[in-house]
Design a protein around this motif. Structure first.
Motif, short mmCIF file in Angstrom:
data_model
loop_
_atom_site.label_atom_id
_atom_site.label_comp_id
_atom_site.label_asym_id
_atom_site.label_seq_id
_atom_site.Cartn_x
_atom_site.Cartn_y
_atom_site.Cartn_z
N LYS A 91 33.08 -4.50 -92.79
CA LYS A 91 32.64 -3.39 -91.94
C LYS A 91 33.75 -2.94 -90.99
O LYS A 91 33.77 -1.79 -90.54
CB LYS A 91 31.41 -3.78 -91.14
N GLU A 92 34.66 -3.86 -90.67
CA GLU A 92 35.72 -3.55 -89.71
C GLU A 92 36.88 -4.52 -89.89
O GLU A 92 36.74 -5.55 -90.56
CB GLU A 92 35.18 -3.65 -88.28
N GLN A 93 38.01 -4.18 -89.29
CA GLN A 93 39.15 -5.08 -89.32
C GLN A 93 38.84 -6.33 -88.50
O GLN A 93 38.14 -6.26 -87.48
CB GLN A 93 40.39 -4.39 -88.74
N PRO A 94 39.36 -7.48 -88.90
CA PRO A 94 39.11 -8.69 -88.11
C PRO A 94 39.83 -8.65 -86.78
O PRO A 94 40.91 -8.06 -86.66
CB PRO A 94 39.67 -9.80 -89.01
N ASN A 95 39.21 -9.27 -85.80
CA ASN A 95 39.79 -9.37 -84.45
C ASN A 95 40.52 -10.70 -84.34
O ASN A 95 39.90 -11.77 -84.40
CB ASN A 95 38.68 -9.27 -83.41
N PHE A 96 41.83 -10.64 -84.19
CA PHE A 96 42.63 -11.87 -84.15
C PHE A 96 42.26 -12.78 -82.98
O PHE A 96 42.44 -13.99 -83.04
CB PHE A 96 44.12 -11.54 -84.10
N GLU A 97 41.73 -12.20 -81.91
CA GLU A 97 41.35 -13.01 -80.76
C GLU A 97 40.18 -13.94 -81.07
O GLU A 97 39.95 -14.91 -80.35
CB GLU A 97 40.99 -12.09 -79.59
N LEU A 98 39.45 -13.64 -82.15
CA LEU A 98 38.31 -14.47 -82.52
C LEU A 98 38.68 -15.58 -83.48
O LEU A 98 37.85 -16.44 -83.79
CB LEU A 98 37.22 -13.59 -83.16
N PHE A 99 39.93 -15.58 -83.95
CA PHE A 99 40.38 -16.64 -84.86
C PHE A 99 40.49 -17.95 -84.08
O PHE A 99 41.11 -18.00 -83.01
CB PHE A 99 41.75 -16.30 -85.46
N VAL A 104 43.29 -22.12 -87.08
CA VAL A 104 43.36 -21.28 -88.28
C VAL A 104 44.66 -20.49 -88.24
O VAL A 104 44.80 -19.51 -87.50
CB VAL A 104 42.16 -20.32 -88.38
N LYS A 105 45.61 -20.93 -89.01
CA LYS A 105 46.90 -20.26 -89.09
C LYS A 105 46.79 -19.07 -90.03
O LYS A 105 46.26 -19.18 -91.13
CB LYS A 105 47.96 -21.23 -89.62
N TYR A 106 47.26 -17.91 -89.59
CA TYR A 106 47.22 -16.74 -90.46
C TYR A 106 48.61 -16.12 -90.56
O TYR A 106 49.47 -16.28 -89.68
CB TYR A 106 46.21 -15.70 -89.95
N SER A 107 48.81 -15.41 -91.66
CA SER A 107 50.09 -14.73 -91.92
C SER A 107 49.82 -13.24 -92.11
O SER A 107 48.78 -12.85 -92.66
CB SER A 107 50.77 -15.30 -93.17
N LEU A 108 50.77 -12.42 -91.66
CA LEU A 108 50.66 -10.97 -91.76
C LEU A 108 51.72 -10.43 -92.72
O LEU A 108 52.87 -10.92 -92.74
CB LEU A 108 50.85 -10.31 -90.39
N PHE A 109 51.35 -9.40 -93.48
CA PHE A 109 52.26 -8.78 -94.43
C PHE A 109 52.09 -7.27 -94.43
O PHE A 109 50.98 -6.76 -94.24
CB PHE A 109 52.01 -9.31 -95.85
#
Length: 440
Positions: free
Chosen positions: A261-269, A273-278
């Motif tokens: 429904k929407e883009q994830p909010n990184f502040e809620l990670f 939980v390590k995430y990578s951006l591309f």
């Protein structure tokens, strides 16, 4: 092998990306090259490089043997690259060496040098053979990052003049993480079959977590846990690998897709939980055979090249870029077969010149992370549509043959899922990248 002609497909892929300089090189050397040298230069036979990794006592040794035998029986040439650190540890190295200041970094350099040399040498021989081949690697270059802090790892790579993209998706076609028996199958945890290992169950679980995090961002990263017995674990591995190389398999699609429904909010990670951006650029290529209807083997066939640039989640600095070529074939019975190939920047630029002018270049931001042993990859479209968010879930677990193939997916609370995207004409037309790219 099955009815798909892998060698013919691989040859067409080579033609799509072959630059003028390579053609000139072929013309200059064709009369003096041996057959082996021509095979290495042309790279027309299918070649796959897989990493098998995971925590201690995850089943890698058995998995390597099982997968090697299975693929050889089906016509592939298969080599297995041994783990570099085990070679060091089994030939006189001991943990006492780490008491010397600077030794951990020295060992990391040594292990990476050995691993790269072994992989490249084995690959050279397999390519010279000129037949469909698979190189199975007992761990890969990114595994070293599990034993260093993020900053130390970045400094280490900078010293070598490389980046994570080079040695992750730029080097391997897929990564299979076999979860340690210490997590989910504790009574089977043992180190008796590997004198180089020394971890307690708690330490094994920690190493396993760090090893999973090391490969976050690879587009084909499969975590195979202990929710089944060991035989089931091996069957999952063989089934996934079979699909990746185009062999028949009874398993369903490796990737499930969901509309967000929407883009994830990184502040809620959560912090762990390590995430990578591309940043991703996908370019569809013009296909003469498809246009003229001369390729009668498939109902539909198309190819695209992809540029994938990793972005620092902290500084938004570009960390490195990898390139790939994918050819998709849809057979008359509805089967979809994908063949992926790692290419160079030069090959990407050469293929770009033959892009399909009737289609937009598709640009996305992608967010990759692991949650509950599942690999999530969120595609946020930027062009030609904006803010469309599609979540791809790669899970090695299946629904046990039930009709609801989504039953085994466990979503994190910070994702707002609207619905599962079906593999049908309506959803493909509205949400499939191939159709989104079409200039209307």
């Amino acid at each position: 092998m099955d009815e798909v002609d892998h060698e013919a497909i691989s040859k067409r892929q080579s033609l799509k990306i072959r630059s003028n300089s390579v053609i000139d090189e072929l013309e200059d050397t064709s009369t003096s090259c041996t057959i082996a040298e021509m095979n290495i230069l042309l790279r027309t036979s299918p070649f796959y490089k897989f990493v098998l990794t995971g925590g201690p006592c995850g089943g890698k040794t058995t998995a390597l043997a099982r997968l090697s035998y299975y693929l050889r029986e089906r016509g592939f040439e298969v080599f297995t690259v041994p783990e570099a650190f085990t070679i060091l540890a089994s030939n006189g190295f001991s943990m006492d060496y780490f008491s010397i200041q600077g030794m951990p970094t020295c060992v990391q350099h040594t292990v990476m040098d050995m691993q790269m040399s072994l992989e490249d040498s084995f690959e050279r021989v397999l390519r010279a053979r000129g037949r469909p081949a698979v190189l199975l690697c007992d761990r890969g270059l990114m595994d070293g990052s599990a034993y260093m802090s993020s900053d130390d790892w970045d400094d280490f790579l900078n010293q070598r003049g490389i980046n994570s993209a080079d040695i992750r998706e730029g080097r391997y076609n897929a990564v299979f993480h076999l979860v340690t028996a210490a997590e989910g199958a504790e009574r089977f945890y043992t180190l008796e079959n590997n004198a180089a290992r020394h971890e307690t169950p708690d330490e094994a679980r920690k190493v396993d977590h760090l090893s999973r995090a090391a490969w976050v961002g690879h587009p084909k990263h499969f975590v195979i846990d202990n929710t089944t017995d060991f035989e089931g674990k091996m069957n999952k591995l063989v089934s996934i690998a079979s699909r990746l190389v185009g062999l028949p398999t009874t398993s369903k699609s490796l990737t499930l897709k969901y509309l967000l429904k929407e883009q994830p909010n990184f502040e809620l990670f959560p912090e762990d939980v390590k995430y990578s951006l591309f940043e991703v650029e996908k370019v569809y290529l013009y296909d003469v055979a498809q246009e003229n209807g001369t390729n009668q083997n498939y109902k539909e066939e198309y190819s695209f090249i992809r540029k994938r640039t990793q972005i620092s989640a902290r500084t938004l600095k570009k960390l490195g870029t990898s390139y790939g070529l994918t050819t998709v074939h849809i057979t008359y019975d509805g089967k979809q077969v994908e063949m992926k190939r790692i290419i160079t920047a030069r090959e990407y630029n050469s293929a770009y010149k033959t892009r399909d002018e009737t289609r937009h270049i598709v640009r996305q931001t992608r967010i990759a992370f692991i949650w509950k042993m599942q690999n999530f990859n969120i595609h946020v479209f930027k062009e030609p549509v904006k803010d469309l968010c599609i979540c791809h879930v790669q899970s090695a677990n299946d629904s046990g043959g039930t009709e609801d193939e989504t039953a085994s997916v466990e979503f994190p609370p910070f994702l707002n899922v609207e619905r599962h995207l079906e593999n049908n004409e309506n959803d493909s037309k509205e949400y499939g990248t191939f159709n989104i790219s079409l200039i209307k």
